[in-house]
Write a protein that holds these residues in place. Structure first.
Motif, PDB file in Angstrom:
ATOM      1  N   ASP A  71      -2.360   4.185  -4.336  1.00 23.74           N
ATOM      2  CA  ASP A  71      -3.013   3.058  -3.096  1.00 23.74           C
ATOM      3  C   ASP A  71      -3.136   1.891  -2.988  1.00 23.74           C
ATOM      4  N   GLU A  72      -3.504   1.066  -2.330  1.00 24.47           N
ATOM      5  CA  GLU A  72      -3.815  -0.148  -1.903  1.00 24.47           C
ATOM      6  C   GLU A  72      -5.180  -0.806  -2.744  1.00 24.47           C
ATOM      7  N   ARG A 128     -10.596   2.444   1.361  1.00 22.38           N
ATOM      8  CA  ARG A 128     -10.220   2.137   0.320  1.00 22.38           C
ATOM      9  C   ARG A 128     -10.624   1.508  -1.008  1.00 22.38           C
ATOM     10  N   GLY A 184      -0.974  -3.251  -4.691  1.00 20.25           N
ATOM     11  CA  GLY A 184      -0.547  -2.273  -5.005  1.00 20.25           C
ATOM     12  C   GLY A 184      -0.062  -1.105  -6.059  1.00 20.25           C
ATOM     13  N   SER A 185      -1.088   0.056  -5.658  1.00 19.61           N
ATOM     14  CA  SER A 185      -1.271   0.457  -7.231  1.00 19.61           C
ATOM     15  C   SER A 185      -0.503   1.669  -7.273  1.00 19.61           C
ATOM     16  N   ARG A 219      -1.217  -9.388  -3.163  1.00 19.14           N
ATOM     17  CA  ARG A 219      -0.653  -9.876  -2.352  1.00 19.14           C
ATOM     18  C   ARG A 219      -2.093 -10.354  -1.879  1.00 19.14           C
ATOM     19  N   TYR A 246      -4.295  -7.657  -1.406  1.00 22.94           N
ATOM     20  CA  TYR A 246      -4.245  -5.472  -1.804  1.00 22.94           C
ATOM     21  C   TYR A 246      -3.542  -6.365  -3.180  1.00 22.94           C
ATOM     22  N   GLY A 276      -0.583  -3.681 -11.047  1.00 25.65           N
ATOM     23  CA  GLY A 276      -0.241  -4.126  -9.736  1.00 25.65           C
ATOM     24  C   GLY A 276       0.492  -5.578  -8.927  1.00 25.65           C
TER      25      GLY A 276
END
Lengths: 242, 935
Positions: free
Chosen positions: B261-262, B339, B255-256, B243, B253, B240
């Motif tokens: 989900d992040e 998370r 994003g996958s 960020r 983070y 991903g």
């Protein structure tokens, strides 16, 4: 993708936008046929054989005032990279058969040969874009070789529009870019169009440029075929010993 | 001559296919040297002066030293086609820079198609790797140049590859490394631009020796690419884009898609040398480690990173993510984060570019041949410090500079890079403004000659030929006027309102006809598309279109004939639209009013002239339209916009105050909204697949969470189920003081995302909705001078009316999407730049004026609270205790958003008014910042 390098102006294979691939034609490659020819445009290689004019085999199709022209297009299984086994008579080959027949019929003086039939067989031996054009060119040469009366030679060439540049004679990579691909069939001396196909949208003014480019290509092909035929005639002449 | 290239390719299904391509070799490729006698020199670029030579660079030189090549000190460069292709495959960003270098007519860079030249084409030999083959191709081309040019010019091959250099010398070529070449030029300033070779080199080892403690591994080695690919396939790793949190550089983070989900990554060591924007492979940590990773961040926090005073965010995109360090420190509050957290195991694609910032203050080192190692601190907090080597340390310490990153190996705590250029002195207004522009990727260069050549001949005047066009209606007799902010020079909208005999009104919105001058496909159009929008800084404006268009030809100034694109409605006195008509037109504005003037005219009951009557009629219509819009559920959001009074001489801010919104503003806004909606409907009905529209996604529950928490703390219940419900409950949120409602609205505004442009073919109809305006369709039509989106919409509308044909670009879906994406990106950057510019001027303003003022608490933190200063539109932290002290005497109540000092009755609650003192302090030299303290 850059099909025309913005800095050098060359296409992927080193041609300029208005250049054709190498073309080569040979007559009399199938001894059994009444007329035959092989035509190459770069790596695209097709073979054409013409039988006729002869008696109509299926009498119900016989036309009393003109000759029946039939065409069969096929692609050899080994003609593409993946050597796929292809079914005969699929949509694409039916369509191309029709296209070839219609564009050639325009030049054959069919009214001179009523109640007879002319069979044209074209097969793609190696495909690298522009098979339609190559087939028409090969078939024209084969018809000429068979001595079938024609008012002019039908020649064909394609042109496309990629990276805001009109490109002559697309090869497979350029063809599969999904841009417009204009195939033109031309009666070169009479300057009449017998075939015009495009499967994309293009603004009118650009389309005219692209089509003009394809027409120039057709004329170049016609010039070359003329030379080949002339050379062939000269050889026949010398064989007769005159 | 024909060569065929054949190679084996693997298809998607995993089969091997032999591919044969034609490859034509030519004899009509020229060398590009002006002095050449045998070649066509019409396109030639190279003309080395007597002593200098033509240089040929290899791929790695281009990849690593592009900053050097971009310096005008380097010229007469031959870029071989093989180098160009290799650069394209390895790094697209560098390729684009190289491309613009080669097409820049001021620079002597020449592209030689060696791969298509009869004499320089080389065929791969058996057992030769592609790399070696390309190196050989470069040498063959260099040799060809040498023999082709004979004695006319020297040819010098520049390569840092030892093996290649050795072979070149053996073959009788002259070859040098970048460094020795730059040294031979005798330009010490260029030497700083030379990127250092990899840290394994000797050069770097010295540096490491100086700091023996750093010899140990700081980061874990990245996994080799093969292992990453298998890991990705087996699902152990996740790919991903990384960020980094803008407000907390230790949190990132990824994003996958694979886990949907992040993945959160805490701390620099888990980030493992990844930069913001890199594509990375991430390994998930086990669930027990999630919390651990989270708390370790505090220990990792050895750099002094404090939150600065900044402008009040206008939308959720500007606002900090709601996981502030205070919460993390007191981990007990949220038990186990839902998370997943992870760590970076490898970097698939770097997103390195150059960064703006300054050097960390340090004493001048003695000796070392003038070479100093310094740490560079980027202005963008997401970027770690970067180590650079410089020979001009004394010069650079008080400057804003640009630095590019070269490498980051696991032995060093910081990445290493090299100096690119100096912008100017820190704190200087011009320098800092430029930093703002560079940071936001805004092109502020003057327009190029090609772009200016597309302008109509100046001075432009309206000609009768324009009227001869049957599609253009003559509206010069109509009483048209414009209302804009004072001093506005790019007037792109004007209005008229004529009473009709049947009691209805004809209302017209006239928009500058920019597309009459900006034709698709011209370089003017391309430049405008690239810029996307005009950027408004406090002291200047960076135009999207050249000045003659912006301020004269297109600007609908008073008393001159101007071309316009008009939307004409027939409206009943109760503001129902009976008919809508669109036409190109010619107008002659009779007055260019400012909002203040327009408002004054409407309010002055003695004035009864026709213009004032028009204004009053429009205003009454606008009020009804506005009321209707609000009933539909449009949100009246508030933002704390501030306005500066700028000294005309020094350009320093003299005064600062809230921007006042008058009825006249709302009147104009209302008609612009109506025009945009009408146009959106029209173009969508004609072009359902390729219209450019604007949508505003509904905020999610999660995004509204901070608003709800604050509201709950003051005992307010907000209904956020729909925009209408929210609008209603916002209307009912009135407290004891008059400012309370506005404050709640400001807090609501910052929870929303921004509206975005999109191509109508990309989304389904239900997603077109504009939440904030509560309209099913919206677009931008009314400001074509300063927004490119409006230019596109103008073209669509003209095509929908049959006035012109639709440019071919609209038939290309992906390209249209990329245009929309670019517009969103530019739009956002322009806003960020405006905000940064206001922040900068706020700082300059308070530098000389320490002020006491009132502020409102908007959020409670463990060590203090965040206050909002309504008067100046800024917010920032107020600390109740010093940094490092644990919340000693203060008790924080997160649920009720309150801090109390036990034993006394001093409490601070959210939305409470406090008195604060604002002053600019300089904790470090050259790093001024605004500090807020409690009085």
């Amino acid at each position: 993708m850059e099909f025309v390098n913005p800095l050098t102006g060359f296409r992927l294979d080193g041609r300029r936008p208005n250049e054709m691939r190498h073309i080569r034609g040979e007559i009399g490659v199938v001894a059994n046929a009444d007329g035959s020819a092989m035509f190459e445009m770069g790596n695209t290689k097709v073979i054409a054989a013409v039988y006729g004019p002869r008696e109509v085999q299926n009498k119900s199709q016989q036309l009393s005032n003109q000759a029946l022209v039939q065409c069969e297009y096929s692609m050899a299984n080994f003609s593409t990279g993946d050597r796929m086994r292809r079914p005969k008579g699929d949509r694409r080959s039916t369509e191309i058969s029709l296209v070839i027949r219609q564009s050639l019929e325009a030049s054959v003086l069919t009214h001179l040969m009523p109640r007879s039939q002319i069979d044209i067989f074209v097969q793609v031996l190696q495909a690298d874009g522009g098979t339609r054009s190559a087939c028409i060119n090969a078939a024209t040469m084969a018809l000429a070789d068979a001595g079938i009366p024609m008012c002019d030679l039908v020649t064909s060439c394609s042109a496309g529009y990629l990276c805001t540049t009109p490109l002559l004679d697309l090869n497979y990579v350029e063809d599969s870019a999904g841009g417009p691909d204009v195939t033109v069939g031309l009666l070169a001396k009479m300057d009449k169009v017998t075939l015009l196909q495009m499967d994309a949208k293009l603004p009118m003014d650009i389309f005219e440029n692209v089509m003009q480019l394809a027409i120039e290509g057709c004329k170049a092909v016609a010039q070359y075929i003329h030379e080949v035929l002339l050379e062939n005639t000269k050889q026949l002449e010398s064989r007769r010993g005159k | 001559m024909l060569q065929s290239k054949s190679f084996v390719k693997k298809t998607k299904q995993g089969r091997l296919v032999k591919v044969v391509r034609e490859h034509y070799l030519r004899d009509d490729i020229y060398c590009g040297a002006l002095s050449c006698t045998s070649c066509d020199t019409s396109a030639a670029r190279l003309s080395p002066p007597d002593s200098a030579s033509i240089i040929i660079v290899d791929t790695n030189v281009v990849l690593n030293q592009i900053d050097l090549l971009e310096n005008p000190g380097i010229d007469n460069v031959v870029v071989l086609f093989v180098v160009l292709e290799e650069v394209k495959n390895k790094n697209l960003a560098v390729y684009n820079r190289l491309k613009s270098l080669c097409s820049n007519s001021a620079r002597k860079f020449f592209v030689f198609s060696n791969e298509h030249h009869r004499d320089t084409y080389v065929k791969e030999m058996v057992g030769e790797s592609p790399n070696d083959r390309n190196d050989r191709a470069i040498r063959v081309a260099a040799r060809w140049y040498q023999s082709h040019l004979g004695g006319q010019a020297n040819v010098l091959l520049i390569t840092n590859d030892k093996e290649n250099r050795r072979k070149a010398v053996e073959e009788g070529l002259s070859a040098e490394t970048v460094e020795s070449y730059v040294r031979s030029l005798g330009r010490p300033d260029l030497l700083d631009l030379v990127a250092l070779p990899n840290s394994q080199d000797l050069n770097m080892a010295d540096v490491e020796d100086l700091r023996p403690s750093k010899r140990k591994l700081v980061y874990i080695e990245h996994k080799p690419i093969s292992e990453i690919t298998t890991g990705l396939v087996r699902g152990i790793f996740h790919q991903g884009k990384l960020r980094v949190n803008r407000y907390n550089p230790f949190e990132a983070y990824v994003g996958s898609e694979s886990i949907g989900d992040e993945i959160v990554i805490y701390g620099r060591s888990n980030m493992n040398r990844a930069f913001d924007g890199d594509t990375v492979a991430v390994e998930l940590l086990s669930q027990e480690q999630w919390q651990e990773a989270k708390s370790s961040i505090v220990a990792d926090d050895d750099e002094d990173e404090e939150e600065d005073v900044h402008l009040v965010p206008n939308s959720a995109d500007d606002a900090p993510r709601n996981s502030d360090p205070a919460q993390i420190a007191s981990g007990a509050l949220n038990p186990v984060s839902s998370r997943p957290s992870g760590r970076v195991v490898g970097i698939i694609k770097r997103n390195w570019h150059s960064y703006c910032g300054s050097l960390e203050p340090m004493p001048m080192p003695a000796g070392n041949g003038g070479i100093a190692h310094a740490l560079f601190v980027s202005k963008d907090r997401r970027i770690p410090k970067i180590r650079i080597q410089t020979r001009q340390l004394g010069n650079l310490l008080d400057k804003r500079i640009i630095v590019a990153v070269d490498s980051w190996d696991c032995l060093s705590r910081y990445p290493s890079g090299h100096y690119v250029r100096t912008i100017g002195e820190i704190g200087d207004r011009d320098t800092e403004s430029e930093v703002v522009l560079i940071e936001n990727d805004i092109n502020s260069r003057p327009f190029s000659a090609q772009v200016l050549a597309c302008l109509p001949p100046l001075p432009w005047t309206f000609s009768p030929e324009d009227l001869a066009n049957p599609n253009r209606q003559d509206l010069r007799h109509v009483r048209v006027f414009s209302v804009d902010p004072p001093g506005c020079k790019d007037i792109d909208d004007a209005l008229h309102c004529t009473p009709l005999p049947n009691g209805n009104f004809e209302v017209g919105v006239h928009i500058a006809d920019v597309t009459n001058f900006v034709h698709p496909g011209t370089s003017l159009d391309e430049e405008a598309a690239q810029r996307g929008t005009s950027v408004y800084l406090v002291e200047k404006r960076i135009d999207m279109l050249p000045k003659p268009l912006t301020e004269d030809i297109c600007s609908l100034r008073s008393d001159v004939e101007r071309l316009a694109f008009s939307v004409l409605w027939e409206m009943t006195p109760s503001a129902d639209i009976i008919s809508t008509r669109y036409t190109k037109s010619v107008i002659k504005s009779c007055a260019a009013l400012s909002y203040v003037e327009a408002q004054a005219r409407m309010d002055d009951s003695r004035l009864m002239d026709s213009l004032t009557t028009d204004l009053r009629n429009l205003n009454s219509l606008a009020k009804i339209m506005r009321q209707r819009r609000l009933e539909r559920g449009a949100l009246t959001l508030a933002s704390a916009e501030v306005k500066f009074q700028i000294d005309t001489e020094t350009h320093d801010p003299l005064d600062i105050g809230m921007y006042q919104i008058r009825e006249a503003n709302q009147m104009i806004e209302e008609f612009m909204l109506a025009a945009n909606v009408s146009v959106a409907e029209k173009i969508l009905s004609h072009f359902p697949l390729c219209s450019l529209l604007r949508r505003h996604p509904s905020p999610t529950k999660e995004m509204l969470e901070p608003l709800l928490r604050t509201a709950a703390a003051v005992g307010l219940d907000l209904d956020v189920s729909s925009s209408k419900a929210l609008a209603n409950s916002l209307d009912h949120a009135v407290g004891d003081d008059p400012y309370f409602n506005k404050l709640i609205r400001i807090l609501a505004t910052r929870c929303m995302t921004q509206a975005v442009y999109f191509c109508s073919g990309d989304l389904s109809r239900s997603e077109f909705y504009h939440y904030g305006l509560a309209t099913p369709l919206y677009t931008h039509f009314t400001s074509p001078i300063r927004r490119y989106a409006d230019v596109i919409v103008h073209r669509l509308l003209a095509a929908a009316l049959g006035i012109s044909t639709l440019p071919p670009v609209f038939q290309d879906g992906p390209q249209l999407t990329s245009i929309a994406d670019n517009l969103n990106y530019r739009h956002r950057n322009a806003q960020m730049a405006s905000r940064a510019s206001v922040e900068l001027h706020t700082l300059i303003y308070f530098r000389k004026r320490p002020t006491d003022t009132e502020a409102r608490i908007v959020k409670i933190r463990a060590n203090g609270f965040i206050v909002f200063v309504p008067k100046f539109g800024i917010e920032g932290p107020v600390y109740l205790m010093r940094r490092g002290e644990k919340n000693g005497e203060w008790m924080v109540d997160e649920v009720h958003q309150k801090v109390t000092k036990p034993g006394t009755n001093i409490t601070y609650a959210v939305l409470q008014t406090v008195k604060i003192h604002m002053e600019v302090v300089e904790p470090q030299p050259n790093r001024p910042k605004l500090e807020l303290t409690l009085l």
